[in-house]
Motif scaffolding. Structure first.
Motif: not given
Length: 416
Positions: A61, A87, A314, A92-94, A57-59, A53, A85
């Motif tokens: 978000q 996934y 997170a 991918k984190a949203h 890019e996830n960081s 994870y 958050i």
């Protein structure tokens, strides 16, 4: 090795070394070492299955959610219901933000990153009011030897309150909540096998310890982040219960593996008075050099990044003197628990811990300072770290730094 170099190495070790206590004359090798010990945060993330994870890019978000939250709270007002958050199937984190009604201004506003709005039943304000009512109602029971309710947490993703007590008491708790007029659609009863376990423990022959000049006994914990007070005075933050185990032990010492060594300083800025599990110990006469770093391997350290907010789901990690690095998932941001009958406010994550890990630094995946490790959610005197590190069914409490630093605005975490 020169004296100056030795002092610098000792001070660097202070960033995550354990504070050990001994009511008995144990030797160092009598302590049962953990089944697994992760020397690095990266090892801990992989052991917990969370490394997949963690990426740039996830960081971004996660950081964007913390930045967007105050603006969305202001626009949504009383309709704001929480954030987390999520996934997707591609990991991918949203960013997810919840409200109790559609708000056109939110749809027409610009925010950082990928933001999705969802509609839920209960506002954060409603959940918070119910939480306060429940904790107040069961406060008298918390003074007894068999409390009905151990604590209540707000789960923003589930849009529910997690009310925790022994399973055999759930029917009684359910009945009392109904008598209070609580909307049971907002309640999830969770089994908890006992009150919070504060992860200090008795053991001798440790590297640093809370003690005093009159005894050889020490309480082990873990030093967390180094701090600066009033822009001048150096110190280190740890868990307040490391002192409250025995408040006559008001000093912290280095130790040489057999007994107490050089004194580091005294405890002060006690968060326990304000129901927070954090405290500072000083650096008497500026003797020791304190670094803006946390240890990642026996021979390396990384810079601590500035304090930041929390995001549910997170990935977060903590480092302790007993079990090294452990990583998990950030769960409830606000979780209240009775500690000796008094209400404390913590946050929760799924990493494990055991005696001696209290006070350790809690960081997010980019090494921003976020908290201080406290202990296990439940009665686990032997800790919760076993063959699988990190995630699990037993959460840990930690003390968010933002609360403590708001109480002591003259204290700043030493960060890059």
């Amino acid at each position: 090795m020169t004296i100056k170099k030795k002092i610098m190495l000792i001070a660097l070790a202070l960033a995550t070394n354990a504070v050990y206590v001994s009511a008995q004359d144990f030797s160092a090798d009598t302590y049962a070492k953990p089944e697994n010990f992760n020397f690095t945060k990266e090892q801990a993330l992989k052991a917990a299955g969370l490394d997949v994870y963690v990426n740039e890019e996830n960081s971004k978000q996660v950081q964007a959610l913390v930045k967007n939250r105050p603006k969305i709270q202001e626009i949504a007002g009383e309709f704001y219901a929480g954030s987390w958050i999520r996934y997707d199937e591609n990991l991918k984190a949203h960013q997810i933000f919840a409200t109790t009604a559609p708000i056109n201004k939110l749809k027409n506003s610009t925010f950082d990153g990928d933001v999705t709005f969802v509609q839920v039943k209960f506002s954060y304000k409603q959940l918070e009011a119910m939480k306060d009512k429940i904790m107040s109602t069961f406060a008298e029971s918390a003074q007894s030897s068999n409390p009905l309710v151990f604590g209540v947490a707000i789960d923003e993703e589930k849009n529910r309150l997690l009310v925790r007590g022994r399973e055999e008491n759930h029917n009684i708790i359910n009945s009392r909540l109904r008598l209070l007029g609580i909307d049971m659609g907002a309640i999830l009863l969770e089994d908890q096998n006992g009150p919070i376990t504060l992860m200090g423990s008795l053991f001798g022959g440790s590297k640093i310890g809370a003690s005093n000049a009159d005894t050889a006994a020490m309480l082990r914990c873990t030093a967390g982040f180094n701090v600066i007070i009033d822009g001048i005075y150096p110190g280190t933050i740890t868990s307040a219960h490391c002192w409250h185990y025995n408040t006559s032990w008001n000093k912290v010492y280095f130790a040489d593996g057999v007994g107490k060594g050089v004194e580091i300083g005294e405890f002060f800025a006690d968060g326990y008075l304000d129901k927070m599990d954090a405290i500072i110990f000083g650096n008497t006469n500026f003797v020791h050099t304190l670094f803006r770093k946390i240890i990642t391997t026996p021979n390396n350290a990384v810079s601590v990044k500035p304090v930041t907010g929390l995001s549910q789901n997170a990935k977060v990690c903590t480092s302790g003197g007993t079990n090294g690095w452990r990583c998990g998932t950030q769960k409830q941001l606000v979780s209240e628990a009775f500690v000796n009958g008094t209400i404390f406010k913590f946050s929760e994550a799924t990493f494990c811990g055991s005696g001696g890990d209290s006070g350790g630094a809690v960081v997010n995946e980019t090494n921003n300072a976020i908290g201080i490790y406290t202990g296990a959610v439940g009665n686990y005197p032997n800790g919760t770290c076993g063959s699988v590190f990190g995630g699990g069914t037993v959460n840990s409490f930690f003390q968010p730094l933002t609360q403590y630093l708001a109480r002591y605005p003259n204290v700043a975490i030493m960060s890059e």
